[in-house]
Design an enzyme around this catalytic site. Structure first.
Site, PDB file in Angstrom:
ATOM      1  N   CYS A  25      52.662  20.854  29.477  1.00 16.26           N
ATOM      2  CA  CYS A  25      51.545  20.182  30.151  1.00 16.26           C
ATOM      3  C   CYS A  25      51.475  18.686  29.841  1.00 16.26           C
ATOM      4  O   CYS A  25      50.731  17.956  30.496  1.00 16.26           O
ATOM      5  CB  CYS A  25      50.230  20.850  29.787  1.00 16.26           C
ATOM      6  SG  CYS A  25      50.057  22.479  30.515  1.00 16.26           S
ATOM      7  N   HIS A  63      44.516  15.425  30.968  1.00 14.51           N
ATOM      8  CA  HIS A  63      45.148  16.644  31.477  1.00 14.51           C
ATOM      9  C   HIS A  63      44.044  17.673  31.720  1.00 14.51           C
ATOM     10  O   HIS A  63      43.109  17.796  30.925  1.00 14.51           O
ATOM     11  CB  HIS A  63      46.154  17.160  30.455  1.00 14.51           C
ATOM     12  CG  HIS A  63      46.674  18.518  30.778  1.00 14.51           C
ATOM     13  ND1 HIS A  63      47.264  18.800  31.993  1.00 14.51           N
ATOM     14  CD2 HIS A  63      46.660  19.693  30.079  1.00 14.51           C
ATOM     15  CE1 HIS A  63      47.601  20.085  32.012  1.00 14.51           C
ATOM     16  NE2 HIS A  63      47.250  20.637  30.870  1.00 14.51           N
ATOM     17  N   ASN A  91      44.655  24.262  36.306  1.00 16.60           N
ATOM     18  CA  ASN A  91      45.658  23.535  35.523  1.00 16.60           C
ATOM     19  C   ASN A  91      46.988  23.561  36.284  1.00 16.60           C
ATOM     20  O   ASN A  91      47.648  24.599  36.342  1.00 16.60           O
ATOM     21  CB  ASN A  91      45.799  24.194  34.142  1.00 16.60           C
ATOM     22  CG  ASN A  91      46.819  23.495  33.265  1.00 16.60           C
ATOM     23  OD1 ASN A  91      47.539  22.604  33.709  1.00 16.60           O
ATOM     24  ND2 ASN A  91      46.901  23.904  32.010  1.00 16.60           N
TER      25      ASN A  91
HETATM   26  N1  COA Z   1      37.361  36.954  31.659  1.00 17.72           N
HETATM   27  C1  COA Z   1      36.416  37.588  30.939  1.00 17.72           C
HETATM   28  N2  COA Z   1      36.473  37.677  29.592  1.00 17.72           N
HETATM   29  C2  COA Z   1      37.516  37.126  28.986  1.00 17.72           C
HETATM   30  C3  COA Z   1      38.541  36.469  29.684  1.00 17.72           C
HETATM   31  C4  COA Z   1      38.422  36.403  31.079  1.00 17.72           C
HETATM   32  N3  COA Z   1      39.357  35.780  31.840  1.00 17.72           N
HETATM   33  N4  COA Z   1      39.459  36.002  28.806  1.00 17.72           N
HETATM   34  C5  COA Z   1      39.027  36.346  27.589  1.00 17.72           C
HETATM   35  N5  COA Z   1      37.851  37.034  27.691  1.00 17.72           N
HETATM   36  C6  COA Z   1      37.043  37.576  26.608  1.00 17.72           C
HETATM   37  C7  COA Z   1      37.850  37.901  25.378  1.00 17.72           C
HETATM   38  O1  COA Z   1      38.410  39.187  25.443  1.00 17.72           O
HETATM   39  C8  COA Z   1      36.830  37.766  24.295  1.00 17.72           C
HETATM   40  O2  COA Z   1      36.029  38.925  24.269  1.00 17.72           O
HETATM   41  P1  COA Z   1      35.515  39.528  22.876  1.00 17.72           P
HETATM   42  O3  COA Z   1      34.624  38.484  22.292  1.00 17.72           O
HETATM   43  O4  COA Z   1      34.792  40.778  23.307  1.00 17.72           O
HETATM   44  O5  COA Z   1      36.753  39.790  22.071  1.00 17.72           O
HETATM   45  C9  COA Z   1      35.947  36.620  24.777  1.00 17.72           C
HETATM   46  O6  COA Z   1      36.132  36.572  26.203  1.00 17.72           O
HETATM   47  C10 COA Z   1      36.316  35.284  24.176  1.00 17.72           C
HETATM   48  O7  COA Z   1      37.721  35.137  24.230  1.00 17.72           O
HETATM   49  P2  COA Z   1      38.443  33.819  23.788  1.00 17.72           P
HETATM   50  O8  COA Z   1      39.921  33.953  24.015  1.00 17.72           O
HETATM   51  O9  COA Z   1      37.968  33.423  22.426  1.00 17.72           O
HETATM   52  O10 COA Z   1      37.825  32.810  24.873  1.00 17.72           O
HETATM   53  P3  COA Z   1      37.873  31.254  24.899  1.00 17.72           P
HETATM   54  O11 COA Z   1      36.523  30.699  24.925  1.00 17.72           O
HETATM   55  O12 COA Z   1      38.836  30.708  23.883  1.00 17.72           O
HETATM   56  O13 COA Z   1      38.484  30.987  26.349  1.00 17.72           O
HETATM   57  C11 COA Z   1      40.575  30.272  27.291  1.00 17.72           C
HETATM   58  C12 COA Z   1      39.803  31.425  26.667  1.00 17.72           C
HETATM   59  C13 COA Z   1      41.980  30.734  27.557  1.00 17.72           C
HETATM   60  C14 COA Z   1      39.873  29.871  28.580  1.00 17.72           C
HETATM   61  C15 COA Z   1      40.544  29.089  26.291  1.00 17.72           C
HETATM   62  O14 COA Z   1      40.925  29.528  25.018  1.00 17.72           O
HETATM   63  C16 COA Z   1      41.462  27.958  26.695  1.00 17.72           C
HETATM   64  O15 COA Z   1      41.243  27.294  27.680  1.00 17.72           O
HETATM   65  N6  COA Z   1      42.496  27.697  25.866  1.00 17.72           N
HETATM   66  C17 COA Z   1      43.389  26.603  26.085  1.00 17.72           C
HETATM   67  C18 COA Z   1      44.284  26.932  27.207  1.00 17.72           C
HETATM   68  C19 COA Z   1      45.174  25.815  27.546  1.00 17.72           C
HETATM   69  O16 COA Z   1      44.770  24.690  27.491  1.00 17.72           O
HETATM   70  N7  COA Z   1      46.397  26.180  27.942  1.00 17.72           N
HETATM   71  C20 COA Z   1      47.360  25.296  28.454  1.00 17.72           C
HETATM   72  C21 COA Z   1      47.764  24.277  27.480  1.00 17.72           C
HETATM   73  S1  COA Z   1      47.761  22.823  28.283  1.00 17.72           S
END
Ligand code: COA
Length: 330
Positions: A114, A254, A284
């Protein structure tokens, strides 16, 4: 005066097909409210089957060229940042050159996930600053829909397809790229990668069945590194150039997650109106996010505006670029 590499034109393209959160709800265990609240994304664009990354890039580049006095034959180098090239080889940059008729250009691809567009921009700038090249095209283009498992709610909500391009030319009026800083941490490989398809894990029937050709991500770990990486490097580049939040016209981040963008902007002391955000419409698009922001905002940009560009991606690889905009938007 020192020769600097200035962006002198921008072009972009996103596919017509819109994939909404409501549609994703029918494929994976997620919902519109969760996606909006946790990522800021409402919809993304998806490329039709039968079209490739270079097809989007060509439209973006032709859009760019239409805003310049140049034809493709005036371009001397094309650098394409992508993680979804048309082929493993040859480089997508070569295919773009062929399709647009850039007969006097050489080119190559660049992969910093990215952060790829910023790495390519910095690299392209070196060819301008050294005086060896007069017109360099830097393209960021990705077909992330081929990298995503639409049953995996951890990743399918995030990504979309698109392409953006900028033209770099020499500037001796004090505009262009002033400073940049990049960092990598290869231990990040464990948290964000496409496991199969390289030499470490060649494609096989077994790993395709196990869906290892798609993105695998530990979202919360990537999130923490992204917030710190993007904010730290942006703050550092601002500080050493004597820039305060008042001096910066726009942060161009980004677009991975709106909460990562907000955290970076907050650390830099920048209010929302000084931050380019289009993640709600495109998701993204990996290497295309930053040029697509410039494309969407180009009318508002004025000669001399201070822009801070920042990106974080798989690798981990991240960085920040400080540039002065070189022309008034149309
Ligand atoms: N829909 C509903 N629930 C979801 C979900 C979805 N798409 N994805 C995860 N959950 C749930 C999880 O299972 C977890 O449930 P639990 O508390 O019962 O275990 C809860 O939501 C929180 O999960 P978590 O992974 O901690 O969420 P988060 O706030 O970190 O959000 C992302 C997840 C992926 C959106 C976030 O971590 C993110 O954006 N990360 C960076 C990604 C990124 O930038 N990637 C590219 C690099 S450039």
């Amino acid at each position: 005066m020192k020769i600097r590499a200035a962006i002198t034109a921008v072009g972009g393209y996103v596919p017509e097909r819109v994939l909404t959160n409501a549609e994703i709800e029918t494929m994976a265990d997620t919902n519109d409210q969760w996606i909006r609240e946790r990522t800021g994304i409402a919809e993304r664009r998806i490329l039709d089957k039968g079209r490739a990354t270079s097809d989007m890039a060509v439209i973006a580049v032709n859009d760019l060229l239409s805003r310049t006095p140049y034809t493709a034959a005036d371009i001397s180098l094309i650098i394409c940042a992508t993680v979804s090239p048309d082929h493993v080889y040859p480089a997508t940059a070569n295919i773009i050159a062929d399709k647009i008729g850039a007969t006097k250009s050489w080119g190559f691809d660049m992969n910093a996930a990215c952060a790829g567009f910023l790495y390519a921009l910095r690299t392209g700038a070196q060819f301008i600053e050294s005086g060896t090249h007069q017109r360099v095209l830097v393209v960021g283009a990705d077909t992330m829909s081929i990298r995503v498992d639409y049953e995996d709610r951890n990743t399918c909500i995030l990504f979309g397809d698109g392409a953006g391009a900028v033209l770099l030319e020499p500037d001796t009026e004090g505009n262009g790229m002033i400073d940049a800083q990049f960092e990598v941490d290869g231990s990040g490989c464990a948290y964000l990668q496409q496991p199969a398809g390289g030499s470490y894990e060649p494609v096989s029937v077994q790993n395709v069945r196990a869906k290892r050709q798609f993105i695998h991500q530990e979202g919360s770990t990537v999130y923490k590194f992204a917030v710190k990486g993007m904010a730290d490097v942006t703050e550092e580049v601002m500080k050493r150039n004597g820039l305060t939040h008042e001096d910066v016209r726009f942060l161009v981040p980004h677009q991975a997650n709106k909460r990562i963008i907000d955290a970076t902007a907050s650390r830099a002391g920048l209010p929302p109106e000084k931050v380019m955000i289009n993640i709600q419409r495109y998701g993204n698009t990996t290497c295309a996010t930053i040029p697509l922001c410039l494309w969407d905002w180009q009318k508002q940009l004025r000669k001399g505006d201070n822009l801070m560009l920042a990106a974080f991606g798989g690798g981990f690889a991240w960085g920040s670029v400080y540039l002065k905009w070189a022309y008034d938007g149309e």
